[in-house]
Design a protein around this motif. Sequence first.
Motif, short mmCIF file in Angstrom:
data_model
loop_
_atom_site.label_atom_id
_atom_site.label_comp_id
_atom_site.label_asym_id
_atom_site.label_seq_id
_atom_site.Cartn_x
_atom_site.Cartn_y
_atom_site.Cartn_z
N UNK A 475 44.63 38.34 36.64
CA UNK A 475 45.20 39.19 35.60
C UNK A 475 45.85 38.34 34.51
N UNK A 476 46.23 37.11 34.84
CA UNK A 476 46.87 36.24 33.87
C UNK A 476 45.98 35.07 33.46
N UNK A 477 44.67 35.26 33.62
CA UNK A 477 43.73 34.21 33.22
C UNK A 477 43.14 34.57 31.85
N UNK A 478 42.36 33.61 31.32
CA UNK A 478 41.72 33.87 30.03
C UNK A 478 40.29 34.35 30.21
N UNK A 479 39.72 33.92 31.32
CA UNK A 479 38.33 34.23 31.55
C UNK A 479 38.17 34.45 33.05
N UNK A 480 37.45 35.51 33.40
CA UNK A 480 37.21 35.73 34.83
C UNK A 480 35.72 35.64 35.09
#
Lengths: 741, 263, 435, 267, 52
Positions: A475-480
């Motif tokens: 949820x706090x990443x830039x890319x999943x």
Amino acid sequence: MKMDRRSFLSFVIGGAAGTALSPLPWKVTDDLAIWSQNWSWTPVPEDGEVGYVNTTCSLCPGGCGITVRKVGDRAVKIEGMKGHPVNDGGICILGLAGLQFLYGPSRIASPMRRTGERGENKWQKISWEEAISEVSKKLADLRSKNQSHALACISGYDGGTVPRLFERFLTVYGSANFVRTPAVRDSYELGLYLMQGTQANAGFDVENADYILSFGCGIIEGWGSPVRMFKANSHWKETGVKVTQVEPRLSNTAAKSDQWIPIKPGTEVVLALGLARVIVDESLYRREFIASHTAGFDRFVQNVLKDYPPEQVEKVTGIDKAVVVSLAKTFAAAKKPLAICGRGRGAGSESAGEIMAVYALNALVGNINQKGGVWAIPDPNYIRWPELEMDAQAAAGMQKPRVDGAGSKKYPHIRNLLHRLPEMINSTDASPVQALFVLEANPYYSVSDSAFVRKAWKKIPFIVSFSSFMDETAANADLILPNHVYLERHEDIPGAEGFIKPIIGLAKPVVNPQFDTLHAGDTIIRLAKMMGDPIAKAFPWEDYEACLEETFGDKWEALGEKGYWIDAGFEPSPWNKAFETASKKFEFASDDIGASFQNAVVKAEGEESAYPLLLIPYDSPRISAGRIGNPPFVIKTVADTVIKGKNGFIEVNPKTAIALGLSEGKSAVISTPRGSAKVRIHLFEGIMPGVVAMPTGLGHTAYDSFLAGKGVNINELIGPVEDGSSGLNAAWGIRAKLGKA
Amino acid sequence: MSKKDEKEKAIALTGDSEASSPPDGAKKEENGSGGSILLFFIVGFIASLIVGWIVFPKLLYSQKKQPIDFNHALHVETVDEGCQSCHFFRDDGSFSGVPKLTQCTGCHEEAQGEDPEETKLVEEYVAKGREVPWLVYSRQPNCVFFSHAAHVKMAKMECVTCHGPIGESSHARIYEENRITGISRDIWGKNIAGLKRNSWDRMKMDECAECHASEAIKTEVSIETPMLGFFNNIIRLAFPGTEKPGRKNSVQTQHEACFVCHK
Amino acid sequence: MDSALIPKGVNRCPLSELILKLGPVVAVLLWGVVAMFMCWIKGLNQTNMNDSYGFALWIWADLTVIALGGGAFFTGLLRYIIGKDKLKNIINFAVLIGFICYSSALLILAIDIGQPLRGWFIFWHANVHSMLTEVAFCLTCYFMVLTIEYLPLILENRQIDRLPFFHNLSHNMHEIMAVFAATGAFLSFFHQGSLGGVAGVLFGRPFAFREGIFIWPWTFFLFTWSAAACGPCFTIMLLKITERITRKKLVKDDVVDLLAKIAGWMLTTYIIAKIIDTWYWAMVTAPSLGFELTDFYSNNPFYGMWILILEIVVCGIIPSIILISKKGRSNPVSFMTAVVLAVLGACVNRWAMVLQVMAAPVLTFEGWPMYYPSWQEVATTLLPVAYGIILVALSYRYLPVFPQEVELNPVESEDQGGKAKKAALSGAEVSPARA
Amino acid sequence: MKNDQAKKYGMVIDLDKCTGCGACMVACMAENNIPFKEDESNKLDSITWMRVYQLTNGKPYPETDICYIPRPCMHCEGDHGHSPCVSVCPATATDYSQKTGIVSQIYTRCFGCRYCMAACPYHARYFNWWDPVWPNGMEKFLNPSVSPRMRGVVEKCSFCFHRHQLAMNKAFVEGRRELEENEYQTSCAQACPSGAIAFGDLNNPKHTVNQLAQPDNAHGGQPKNPEVFRLLEKLGTNPKVYYVSSREWVRRAGDNYLKNENPGKAH
Amino acid sequence: MFPFNFEWIWDMSHLVFMGGLWFALNILGLGMTYCIIKAAIDTSKGKGGEHS
């Protein structure tokens, strides 16, 4: 003819009579009855042919074999695999709920790019091509600026082909920063290395031990391979093997043990050394082992044990000295006594001193590499890939010290020190980590001192999550780049925590991928290929499956059939071959060991004057506290004295509560030097006065509405405490105060 | 109540009271109206009978065509083991029911003949790997557990007993679905009155009970006719304790217990 | 406006006044209807019931209104079977109250079940061994009886009575009313008892379980007995309230006195039986199951020992003493006190036999679960009260409920409303003295 | 089937081995399509056919002791010839089978009067206060052998009776009428990682449950093994779930005793 | 409820219980039928109402 009132009445009566004699009312009644028994909104599960798929569970490091029941192409139930060497048909609560991960609402359905602020949960679906090329561009950019060492990868595991592919990618890219999340095995590895000179994992022959002395191990809470430990526990009950549990709280394990010895938290090492002292004093140790196969015994006795007479032990641990003495005697008198440590599930590291004190106890009774004792289990070294060809950039990057400091001069024997990462990032202006991969881990949630972690997180410019679920990190990443879940993918699962035979489990796809996800192994291979040589060259396989097949070679088919490979005939090395220290003996008192004992007692953070209580975390078998959040079924089993609505409870001894004017169910605020949280009081006679306890694994902010927002994440309250000699995070609790809300 | 209402009421009341005690002169008229009253009765009676017996069943069921006009007769001719060739028992004792596409593909990987229905199967389903959405005439509600094994293997019942001579059909019947329940008409039966001439005409719980209420008692206890059962029960009430354990299966119904057919 | 519908020779307030006064009651009724539909559409999650309190406020209300509606069957029994002819002056009112109580009970049951559309399974698939089946059957049948008993009263409305058919029908029904009353008494005896049986047969619940005869636990008989004792008291209580509201004497005191005396003796015998039952239960039944009396009463305020004292002493012994003594009955204050206490006694008894049965822990490792009703439950429980008030008001207004009203409240002039009202006023003040 | 072959399926749960991990609860939920809500912390409206209770000996620190006690439906036979719940159901929606000793619950017949719940002292019966909802395709793991329940009906542990049906199917196809002990096991017994739950035919001396509990059928199935007890034995519900414990306080917690009363059996 | 229901058994409890039920229902039904028919006859004979 006029239709007057009477005629109409007559018509109606005739109609009624006719209707009664027709099937209409009766049939409609019957149909309505059937209708009211089969509401259209109650689902009707589709039937079909029943089939079974054997695979390996990778929800925890336990390495259990599971059998998934399928109806048609649906997976409907997970059961323990009968005859599997680790769990033989048994299965734990989390494993049983596995299908809720597969079909669950927190699955990530496709690659996604963040559009809002981090954590805002605004995403844009993108194609795999786009996603991988975006990572590729970022990394190429970083590399072109000679910053390849600023790429880091946090992984939840390091055994098996998938994490090794990631590590390989990092190496050939030019970064040594592959960091595994902490576990008690870090401590055991260190202990084994320093005392026995071996690079190995610790295995415990619990089935054959005849006395178990556990320093706070959550044998029932999920320590080691959970199902195996449950089975061992039942075996002990059947055969009359006694278990002594030393911990400040009446955990499930303590309740199941024959003797519960409450101890002041954090002083377990003192008790262990005190027991050693009694054993030495009373000459209860195994002479044949001590005399021929150990080194430094006298130095150990003189330099270390002199500080631990029973009186001193009583003072520090709060355990009556008579109990200490009798415990030592019982331990030494058993034929195959086994001492184990690693608090709770063993999800965190312990101080080197504690590990080695417990090792020393086992050594005193000669129970090293013996039936019923502690074994050194070598890694099943099966991954033999072609040598890497590194270019200058990669070689330069690999020369740079790791960001977490592991393996440096200060921490020479440690491989992973994740807890140091936030500090390293926060202590400089420009983060030493410019790009972060997160694989099967949830550090944003699970690294202690959450506020500090959040601060560090903000400084990392580019974060890629490979998570299958919308956990806090994703949820706090830039890319999943979502991975298949374990029931959709092939993967090798080497080892089972604490198990005594080398074993490799194989996870197999039980069902087709439910969403537009990609195996993380494939993702990294495709990324490498997109980045071009020399990185692409290091990944010669067409895809992950080809890589896996090639890795196992001729074992592949057998592995596929049985679902696991085991070295069934494995025996631990005999004493004369077991030790690879300089002296070729079991080492009691090398310099490193001596230093460890000097720092043995790890103090809790905080001042007693400001924080009169001790807060300790506890693990519950019904709350998953690892990288995976509790699924709905499991959260449903959690008692209403642990969670009620959204409120989490803190366990307090009634005596402590009375002193604070708190009663059952009341709201309160728990504060520690690291943070504070609102909790409710649960009075529990099974916890030491002056100590309060909270469960791990709660207080999630991400995942689904079944889990999010319930209880408190204890990492908000506890920070890391470094073990002075090893650098491992040896925090076992923190000083705290509790007040009315 | 407004004044107007009251007035109306008053008028109505007067009218009524007059009708209820008619003057002598009105008697003749009453006879005439008596005839018309009867006529209205008969009209109402017949009209509702027509509605109930003819119109209602038509409205109650929606008609659906099977996706493919399956020819059972043709298939039975070509296969070796009759019904069992396609509708077989699996090793775990479960019954395969309506075949899955893979079974069709076994023979119909490619069209074997010219039949447009077969072409449809091959082109629309086999080629695309799509399951044929067969409509199952005998599908029961989800609360029903039915063991084909118990009936076919143990009780040695014929398929025809419940399913009728469907194997002889050369066309797939229209599937009629009850609009209220969503269940196939075959469960209630063709006959709207619920009467049956053949054992396969209906598949309701009554049909199950017919055997399970009597057969179960016969096989498991002794032959107990309703009257004999009645007297036996009186004896049991009068002399408690003489009851043999396990005399009956269900405590509630003394027939088969509910879980035999329900899930 | 509606004067044509009002019985001859009595005085009623203007329709507008009635509408105005019933306004709030209708509001409560509508509130209840909203809650009722919420329960039907959204399900029983609208209530605060739970797996420990499967039976809660509604079932208590149900049992209570049925117990209190028992006045109808018992008065009917006395009037038609025993032949206490004097009671014909109150029987209409008793029937009306009974009708309200039983229709309310059925309505509450219809809301209380989880699948209301399948409610008729209780008849179709009846399990004859279940007390609840017996309750449902007898309740429904007895409701039919009450309807039959209430019907002639409706038919006696001035306008309906003008129609010969209805006049004759009402006449004929009166003729054979004894048959219906006898059937009603038979049905009532069994379902009142069965309601007691509902709790008494629960051998898994030592608080409720009682031994008994054949298939009937003692509570079976106690419930019937208490309904016969407290039902008439409830009729009397409502009569007094009606008289207070209408400011008229409606039934002669000797009638009320007779009914109260009989009820008093019923209550006395009942309370003796109840004390014996409680004693035996506390000394023999419960200890044999491992319970002491104090185990059944918790120290929380809802289920304290006060319930037992309130039920037996305050609401049992005291009113029975008052009601069997002529002196007690003749003093209006003590009389009303006794009547109210007797009614309260029935309520408390049903409360204990429903809610406390659910709450008293049986497993040693369980506590006392707590329960408070949701507003939907309260609203649907008040619904019958509002409905009852409206039905009483309308029946009183348009039907000759009280045969003695005309005699007790002679109306001088039908057209002069003001005067009549005055007369009625004075009538209310005068009548006690007159009696 | 002859009379003497009537089966009485039952359970023996070893409380010394039971760790309170809750696997049995989830095994049951996963097998029997038990619904779940966002908040299940109100245990009074949370459906768990198998529920694990925590018992404490009531002593202060450090003499405190804990025991976990899994509680499925007891499938009571009742000394009175009827189980507490079966006889009270007005619509014949629940039944006791003499053939298997299993108390069934037919959801489509039940109309939700909850009388059976009032009758059950073990709280083994659960009401569906809500419509079951499986979010986001989770209905894919539903087991077709067990019909999902609708709102407004009562449900309870069935001893995984569908497994009996399926096992019988297999036996029939193989020409048998009898099942082996391992052919019919409940989901919880199969899953229990501690092996604390034994399931089988209490009437069959070859079955583990019979050997462990040694039920005395002449005396309402009372256990002859002194370490074995049943919950609320005094009520005469004659439950078919037996518990083993070596601890006296645990055995005593199984039933209600007067203050000075000693448990009836010589333990 | 009816002998053709699956739950029906020819035993004492059903006889007594259902017998009682049907007995009561019949009294009520027949009683009301009697009243209605008699009222109809009476009415046709000119009895009742304001006119009588």
